[in-house]
Design a protein around this motif. Structure first.
Motif, short mmCIF file in Angstrom:
data_model
loop_
_atom_site.label_atom_id
_atom_site.label_comp_id
_atom_site.label_asym_id
_atom_site.label_seq_id
_atom_site.Cartn_x
_atom_site.Cartn_y
_atom_site.Cartn_z
N LYS A 24 0.85 -1.18 0.00
CA LYS A 24 0.00 0.00 0.00
C LYS A 24 0.89 1.23 0.00
O LYS A 24 2.09 1.13 0.25
CB LYS A 24 -0.92 0.00 1.21
CG LYS A 24 -0.16 0.03 2.53
CD LYS A 24 -1.06 -0.23 3.69
CE LYS A 24 -0.34 -0.19 5.01
NZ LYS A 24 0.79 -1.08 5.17
N ALA A 51 -10.68 6.14 -5.46
CA ALA A 51 -10.73 5.10 -4.42
C ALA A 51 -12.17 4.75 -4.04
O ALA A 51 -12.42 3.67 -3.51
CB ALA A 51 -9.94 5.53 -3.19
N SER A 60 -9.14 2.08 -1.22
CA SER A 60 -8.58 2.50 0.07
C SER A 60 -8.20 1.24 0.82
O SER A 60 -8.84 0.20 0.69
CB SER A 60 -9.61 3.28 0.88
OG SER A 60 -9.94 4.47 0.24
N VAL A 69 -3.74 3.74 -0.11
CA VAL A 69 -4.43 3.22 -1.29
C VAL A 69 -3.58 2.13 -1.90
O VAL A 69 -2.38 2.02 -1.63
CB VAL A 69 -4.71 4.31 -2.35
CG1 VAL A 69 -5.75 5.30 -1.86
CG2 VAL A 69 -3.45 5.01 -2.77
#
Length: 93
Positions: A24, A51, A60, A69
Motif C-alpha cells: 500500500k 478510491a 482505500s 491506497v
C-alpha cells in the motif's frame, strides 16, 4: 493536465511501483511521486475520488489517518489504462 491524464499517471505509477495486494502507499506519497507540484492538490482529490469509484482499479486500504491506497489488481490497472488511452508500462501489456 486533463483530469483523465492525471488519473492515468497515478494508476501507471502505482502499477510500476507494484502497489497491489499487501503493498500500500499513502495518497500524498504517490501524488508526490507522480505529479508536478502545481497538479498535486488536484491529483490528491482525483485519487480520493478514484478510491470510491467501483469502476477504477484503486481502493482505500487500512484505516486511521494515513489514507493508504492500492490497486485492486494488476490486470484491472492494465485494463483501465488501455481503455482510457493511458500508457501501460513496459512488461505489463
Amino acid at each position: 493536465m486533463q483530469a483523465q491524464a492525471i488519473r492515468n499517471c497515478l494508476v501507471r505509477k502505482m502499477l510500476r511501483k507494484d502497489v497491489v495486494g499487501a503493498h500500500k502507499i499513502q495518497i500524498d506519497t504517490i501524488v508526490g511521486y507522480s505529479l508536478p507540484t502545481d497538479e498535486r492538490g488536484r491529483g490528491r482529490t482525483l485519487l480520493e475520488e478514484m478510491a470510491t469509484d467501483p469502476e477504477c482499479p484503486v481502493e482505500s486500504y487500512g484505516g486511521g489517518h494515513r489514507e493508504n491506497v492500492r490497486l485492486t489488481s494488476i490486470e484491472a490497472a492494465v485494463r483501465y489504462l488501455e481503455s482510457n488511452d493511458g500508457d501501460v508500462p513496459f512488461g505489463f501489456g
